[in-house]
Design a protein around this motif. Structure first.
Motif, short mmCIF file in Angstrom:
data_model
loop_
_atom_site.label_atom_id
_atom_site.label_comp_id
_atom_site.label_asym_id
_atom_site.label_seq_id
_atom_site.Cartn_x
_atom_site.Cartn_y
_atom_site.Cartn_z
N UNK A 43 1.09 -0.81 0.15
CA UNK A 43 0.07 -0.32 0.09
C UNK A 43 0.94 1.29 -0.31
N UNK A 44 0.25 2.40 0.51
CA UNK A 44 1.07 3.94 0.25
C UNK A 44 2.48 3.41 1.32
N UNK A 45 3.30 4.31 1.23
CA UNK A 45 4.36 4.56 2.35
C UNK A 45 3.02 4.96 3.67
N UNK A 46 3.95 4.92 4.96
CA UNK A 46 3.15 4.97 5.99
C UNK A 46 2.38 4.81 6.44
N UNK A 47 1.81 3.76 5.61
CA UNK A 47 0.55 2.74 6.27
C UNK A 47 1.15 1.92 7.35
N UNK A 48 0.33 1.06 8.01
CA UNK A 48 0.26 0.18 8.81
C UNK A 48 1.60 -0.42 8.54
N UNK A 49 0.89 -1.54 7.24
CA UNK A 49 1.97 -2.11 6.76
C UNK A 49 2.70 -2.77 6.42
N UNK A 50 3.00 -0.88 6.12
CA UNK A 50 4.50 -0.53 5.96
C UNK A 50 5.06 -0.90 7.72
N UNK A 51 5.09 -0.48 8.47
CA UNK A 51 5.16 -0.43 10.05
C UNK A 51 5.10 -2.25 9.73
N UNK A 52 4.46 -3.32 9.98
CA UNK A 52 4.67 -4.01 10.33
C UNK A 52 5.62 -5.12 9.50
N UNK A 53 6.38 -4.48 8.30
CA UNK A 53 7.87 -4.69 6.99
C UNK A 53 8.84 -4.07 7.31
N UNK A 54 8.27 -3.59 9.13
CA UNK A 54 10.21 -2.69 9.33
C UNK A 54 11.19 -3.40 10.02
N UNK A 55 11.66 -3.98 10.00
CA UNK A 55 12.68 -4.65 11.27
C UNK A 55 13.36 -3.33 12.46
N UNK A 56 13.39 -2.72 11.75
CA UNK A 56 13.89 -1.63 12.99
C UNK A 56 12.66 -1.63 13.71
N UNK A 57 11.72 -1.48 13.59
CA UNK A 57 10.53 -1.50 14.66
C UNK A 57 10.83 -2.33 15.28
#
Length: 319
Positions: free
Chosen positions: A211-225
């Protein structure tokens, strides 16, 4: 601006505490092996009918000639994988290097600009990408059953594949004991622009992935988070500085693009690795980070770091 920063902080805290939302697909028909071609006593090509991908996927396996149980090292390719074989076997000495070692090296073939993840929507250019489901659910049982696997796994990759290795390990921590990234950026948030560009530059629509950057899905694929989910695992990362080194004089087809881009890309990778190491240190998570004073984003350096990483990885998985 202040509200935006607060929202991002709350999102990061929520993911760290609860873990990412990993939606497991509904149980469907299991993946089936179409055939296995033995290319040599220590290399086989397995063709898997994948329900998730909706097609047959080639997976090459480097394995011992003799029987006996052994762990697996899932080794992922970069943005532009080889045709008919992994670029690891085309551009490096991986096949010779692993010959005689007690490990199954699992090399998926294909997945250009896929980030080895499950895309939210089929892409007009790439088609159906459900690599996460394939690599974490469909493939491991087939590897263990057909190549004497003992259920112990590590995962690694170069560039895109290294970033994907950290994403998959954070989202499926039960699967892997060790993770490696060769010139890889495990901070999806920091690399958002590069990820979007790399997909679009190869004809895909990056919004079809998460989806668009900044969405929850991007956060759910961020190893840093999700870094806390890597606690207890053996972690290896390597990076150069973008400064030309001893391999720039080599003439290899895989190095043509990197003559121009290899330096600037590696500078960005170096910045990302430094930031990710700082994140791990803040959480008291140990990692081995190999910083080279020279080196561009190119295959000969990844061959070097593959060799350098193996004592660390093999010790973690008992190879």
């Amino acid at each position: 601006m202040r509200r935006t920063r607060v929202a991002v902080a709350v999102l990061a805290f929520s993911i760290a505490m609860l873990g990412p939302v990993v939606v497991e697909p509904a149980r469907a028909a299991a993946a089936q092996i179409v055939r296995i071609d033995e290319r040599s006593p220590t290399r086989s090509s397995m063709f898997v009918d994948s329900p998730a991908m909706g097609r047959t996927v080639q997976v090459d396996v480097l394995h011992p000639a003799q029987g006996g149980s052994r762990p697996a090292y899932y080794l992922l390719d970069g943005l532009d994988p080889g045709v008919g074989q992994s670029t690891w076997t085309n551009a490096t000495d991986a096949e010779a290097f692993f010959r005689g070692k007690n490990v199954n090296v699992v090399l998926p073939v294909g997945g250009q600009a896929s980030y080895y993840t499950d895309w939210q929507r089929d892409d007009p250019h790439f088609g159906r990408y459900r690599w996460e489901t394939f690599l974490t659910r469909e493939l491991p049982p087939l590897i263990d059953e057909n190549f004497d696997g003992d259920g112990v796994n590590a995962i690694g990759g170069l560039s895109m594949g290294g970033s994907a290795a950290f994403i998959l390990a954070a989202r499926h921590p039960h699967l892997y004991r060790a993770i490696a990234g060769y010139s890889a950026c495990p901070d999806t948030g920091l690399a958002t622009g590069g990820v979007m560009f790399s997909i679009a530059n190869r004809g895909g629509n990056p919004v079809n992935m998460w989806g668009a950057p900044g969405s929850l899905a991007w956060a759910e694929h961020d190893p840093s988070l999700m870094a806390d989910r890597l606690r207890g695992k053996t972690i290896y990362l390597s990076t150069g500085t973008g400064v030309p080194g001893p391999h720039e004089a080599e003439l290899k087809p895989q190095l043509v693009e990197n003559i121009v881009l290899g330096g600037p890309v590696e500078i960005g990778i170096n910045t990302c690795v430094v930031a990710f190491e700082r994140r791990l240190r803040g959480l008291a998570i140990p990692a081995r980070i190999d910083y080279s004073p020279v080196g561009t984003h190119s295959w000969s350096y990844w061959q070097d770091t593959l060799h350098a990483s193996w004592p660390t990885l093999s010790s973690a998985i008992g190879a």
